[in-house]
Design a protein around this motif. Structure first.
Motif, PDB file in Angstrom:
ATOM      1  N   HIS A  89       0.949  -0.996  -0.069  1.00  0.00           N
ATOM      2  CA  HIS A  89      -0.009   0.126   0.030  1.00  0.00           C
ATOM      3  C   HIS A  89       0.825   1.245   0.084  1.00  0.00           C
ATOM      4  CE1 HIS A  89      -2.543   3.092   2.269  1.00  0.00           C
ATOM      5  NE2 HIS A  89      -3.198   2.714   1.444  1.00  0.00           N
ATOM      6  N   ARG A  94      -0.571  -1.742  -7.157  1.00  0.00           N
ATOM      7  CA  ARG A  94      -1.899  -2.520  -7.341  1.00  0.00           C
ATOM      8  C   ARG A  94      -1.900  -3.953  -6.825  1.00  0.00           C
ATOM      9  NH1 ARG A  94      -1.913   1.173 -11.462  1.00  0.00           N
ATOM     10  NH2 ARG A  94      -0.290  -0.503 -12.289  1.00  0.00           N
ATOM     11  N   TYR A 119      -5.684  -1.308   4.883  1.00  0.00           N
ATOM     12  CA  TYR A 119      -4.924  -1.215   3.436  1.00  0.00           C
ATOM     13  C   TYR A 119      -5.715  -1.629   2.347  1.00  0.00           C
ATOM     14  CZ  TYR A 119      -1.688  -0.472   7.092  1.00  0.00           C
ATOM     15  OH  TYR A 119      -0.805  -0.009   8.165  1.00  0.00           O
ATOM     16  N   SER A 121      -7.581  -0.388   0.121  1.00  0.00           N
ATOM     17  CA  SER A 121      -7.655   0.273  -0.974  1.00  0.00           C
ATOM     18  C   SER A 121      -6.413  -0.102  -1.842  1.00  0.00           C
ATOM     19  CB  SER A 121      -7.487   1.873  -0.870  1.00  0.00           C
ATOM     20  OG  SER A 121      -6.176   2.248  -0.208  1.00  0.00           O
TER      21      SER A 121
END
Ligand code: RRO
Length: 315
Positions: A89, A94, A119, A121
């Motif tokens: 992260h 990604r 995390y 996201s």
């Protein structure tokens, strides 16, 4: 060339990914290549609790490829989140988190811990590994059992929020891979990763004993590429004929060069993972992407998506 890909509604700028287990959780390979430039970094499969894995030696090189019986070694999902996912992260990667478990509800608890973490996201998708070949007595290879595979995907799906795709990783060691693909897609999988390693044994002819303490292990590398192309071909064919629901296929198996990746794409893969090749050449996931783009351009295409499954077209 437009190399972007769509996996269950998530857009990735590149089709290239690491293959689960072959680049650990990113720190080592990131010293050689920028993993934030990949379409996604795929983690080692993570389980609920820490696992020490199989006895050593648990990796062997054979002239036909690499054999491993790691046995899902790892720190467990809580340590994974706090150490590995936190770091991924922080660098802006990604991430596709590969998850595993001994039972369907364990898979679901691992998924829940990840998607509810601070995390989350960084997580572009979950890869549900129902096909690890290195489990005791082979009784837990959900990918070889349609009912078990359905239950795992159903319970994981209940944990994933809208917009987070769930991709099922399938084994080549099944009688009918189209049947398993159908079952996991019916359970709500947004895509399929094909293939995991295929079970093998290598014997040390000096000691006249197996190389691996566990005897059996998963074979990877160029020897299994035709097996991967076959699996992708059969499943993509069933999708094209409307026998099963269409969904993106992430191709993996013995990819070392752009031509290998192009082969998987032409058979029906939307994205490409590089695994074993990265042990000798950490830049392989990047390099193969550059080579693939050139090959696609050379053949007159403007979008990678236009080449996906093209080998199935009548001529
Ligand atoms: O950890 C392993 O032994 C392992 C796993 Br989880 C897998 O999915 N595939 C593989 O070849 N090894």
């Amino acid at each position: 060339v437009d190399m972007s890909v769509d996996i269950g509604g998530v857009r990735l700028p590149s089709p290239m990914m690491t293959a689960s287990g072959c680049a650990a959780n990113g720190r080592e390979i990131h010293r050689f290549i920028d993993i934030t430039a990949l379409g996604a970094f795929v983690t080692k499969s993570v389980k609920l609790d820490p696992v020490s894995g199989r006895g050593t030696p648990r990796m062997a090189e054979t002239p036909s490829g690499m054999l491993n019986s790691i046995g899902l070694q790892g720190p467990g999902v809580r340590a994974f989140v706090e150490k590995d996912l936190a770091w991924l992260h922080s660098i802006g990667a990604r991430v596709i988190v590969s998850i595993a478990g001994n039972t369907a509800s364990e898979f679901a608890r691992v998924a829940r811990t990840i998607v509810r973490s601070r995390y989350a996201s960084a997580v572009a998708a979950l890869e549900v590994n129902i096909s690890c070949p290195n489990v005791a007595n082979r009784g837990l290879v959900f990918a070889c059992d349609p009912a078990g595979a359905h239950k795992v995907l159903t319970l994981v799906r209940e944990e994933v929020p809208r917009g987070l795709p769930m991709v099922a990783k399938l084994s080549p060691d099944v009688t009918d891979i189209v049947e398993i693909a159908d079952v996991v897609l019916r359970a709500g999988a947004h895509g399929l990763t094909m293939i995991n390693t295929t079970l093998g044994v290598a014997i040390d002819t000096d000691r006249l004993r197996p190389h691996l303490v566990a005897a059996t292990g998963g074979l990877s590398g160029p020897a299994i590429r035709p097996t991967a192309v076959r699996a992708i071909w059969q499943v993509a064919g069933a999708m094209r004929e409307g026998r099963i629901r269409a969904a993106p296929i992430v191709g993996v198996g013995g990819v070392r060069h752009g031509t290998d990746a192009l082969e998987l794409v032409a058979a029906g893969a939307t994205a490409i993972q590089v695994g074993t090749a990265a042990f000798n050449d950490p830049s392989a996931p990047h390099r193969v992407g550059v080579e693939l783009e050139q090959l696609v351009a050379d053949r007159g295409f403007e979008r990678l998506a236009d080449v996906v499954g093209i080998a199935h077209e009548r001529f």
